[in-house]
Design a protein around this motif. Sequence first.
Motif, PDB file in Angstrom:
ATOM      1  N   GLU A 107       5.827  62.150  24.637  1.00 27.89           N
ATOM      2  CA  GLU A 107       5.290  62.786  23.588  1.00 27.89           C
ATOM      3  C   GLU A 107       6.445  63.329  22.380  1.00 27.89           C
ATOM      4  O   GLU A 107       6.079  62.932  20.996  1.00 27.89           O
ATOM      5  CB  GLU A 107       4.338  63.918  23.953  1.00 27.89           C
ATOM      6  N   ARG A 108       7.295  63.716  22.810  1.00 25.28           N
ATOM      7  CA  ARG A 108       8.374  64.156  21.785  1.00 25.28           C
ATOM      8  C   ARG A 108       9.275  62.848  21.374  1.00 25.28           C
ATOM      9  O   ARG A 108       9.415  62.874  20.193  1.00 25.28           O
ATOM     10  CB  ARG A 108       9.337  65.082  22.479  1.00 25.28           C
ATOM     11  N   ALA A 111       7.025  61.633  18.680  1.00 27.88           N
ATOM     12  CA  ALA A 111       6.678  62.520  17.512  1.00 27.88           C
ATOM     13  C   ALA A 111       7.844  62.252  16.606  1.00 27.88           C
ATOM     14  O   ALA A 111       7.945  62.126  15.238  1.00 27.88           O
ATOM     15  CB  ALA A 111       6.490  63.916  18.224  1.00 27.88           C
ATOM     16  N   ILE A 139      -0.946  58.353  23.905  1.00 32.18           N
ATOM     17  CA  ILE A 139       0.331  59.404  23.422  1.00 32.18           C
ATOM     18  C   ILE A 139       0.481  59.133  21.850  1.00 32.18           C
ATOM     19  O   ILE A 139       0.496  59.872  20.989  1.00 32.18           O
ATOM     20  CB  ILE A 139       1.346  59.362  24.154  1.00 32.18           C
ATOM     21  N   ARG A 142      -2.589  59.815  19.616  1.00 29.54           N
ATOM     22  CA  ARG A 142      -2.841  61.254  19.515  1.00 29.54           C
ATOM     23  C   ARG A 142      -1.744  61.979  18.573  1.00 29.54           C
ATOM     24  O   ARG A 142      -1.887  62.820  17.683  1.00 29.54           O
ATOM     25  CB  ARG A 142      -2.584  61.919  20.767  1.00 29.54           C
ATOM     26  N   THR A 143      -0.255  61.337  18.709  1.00 25.94           N
ATOM     27  CA  THR A 143       0.726  62.027  18.047  1.00 25.94           C
ATOM     28  C   THR A 143       0.631  61.721  16.521  1.00 25.94           C
ATOM     29  O   THR A 143       1.087  62.396  15.647  1.00 25.94           O
ATOM     30  CB  THR A 143       1.961  61.431  18.655  1.00 25.94           C
ATOM     31  N   ASP A 146      -1.836  63.780  14.778  1.00 23.92           N
ATOM     32  CA  ASP A 146      -1.096  64.975  14.565  1.00 23.92           C
ATOM     33  C   ASP A 146      -0.278  65.028  13.367  1.00 23.92           C
ATOM     34  O   ASP A 146      -0.126  65.978  12.783  1.00 23.92           O
ATOM     35  CB  ASP A 146      -0.369  65.436  15.798  1.00 23.92           C
TER      36      ASP A 146
END
Length: 207
Positions: A107-108, A111, A139, A142-143, A146
Amino acid sequence: MTVTGIKEVDKSRLEIEIDDTFTFVLYKGEARACGIKENQELSEDIYQKIMEEVLPKRAKLRAMNLLKSRTYTAFQLKEKLKKGGYPGGIIEEALDYVTGFGYVNDERYAADYIEYNKEIKSRNRIYMDLLKRGVPKDIIERTWIDIVGEDRKELEKEQIISWMRKKHFAAQTADFKEKQKMAAFLYRKGFETENIRNALSLDITII
């Protein structure tokens, strides 16, 4: 169990085959310390020591060393360890180890990649890049939402116009063939067909 084959991988490593099946890779010093010789029996104790002590420790160190120089997704790190000849269970153990410290975080990674590339790459290209790196689709989606949000038509239009300017392409004077060529170029960059069509119809001044 019998050591049925020993093959040199490079100057320092050996590929060990047990009962006619590739099993693991050892450094020559490790193989000597374990008394491994071709066509000889390998005791259960030595096998367990290799699988439970030697390889797990080395796989964890290898993973940590790889992560010192750059970030990896879980998939990328797994592929690196596979190339090193580590068995599947050992690889998973090493991944769990570095993930537990937060050194691997898909996830990081997603992002950071999206934040860095959102102004210069199309949404589709970013998606494809992350999928190739093994980041799960859920992922990425969703990222993306965001960081960028669900609608990024204006940003993509600006990116397309930027590319057109770099190519010194003037939509207002280009003929059909030139527009087709530019459209194909933009499509390969991953831009949406609708956004390409809209940009090509604009009266854009090339500076």
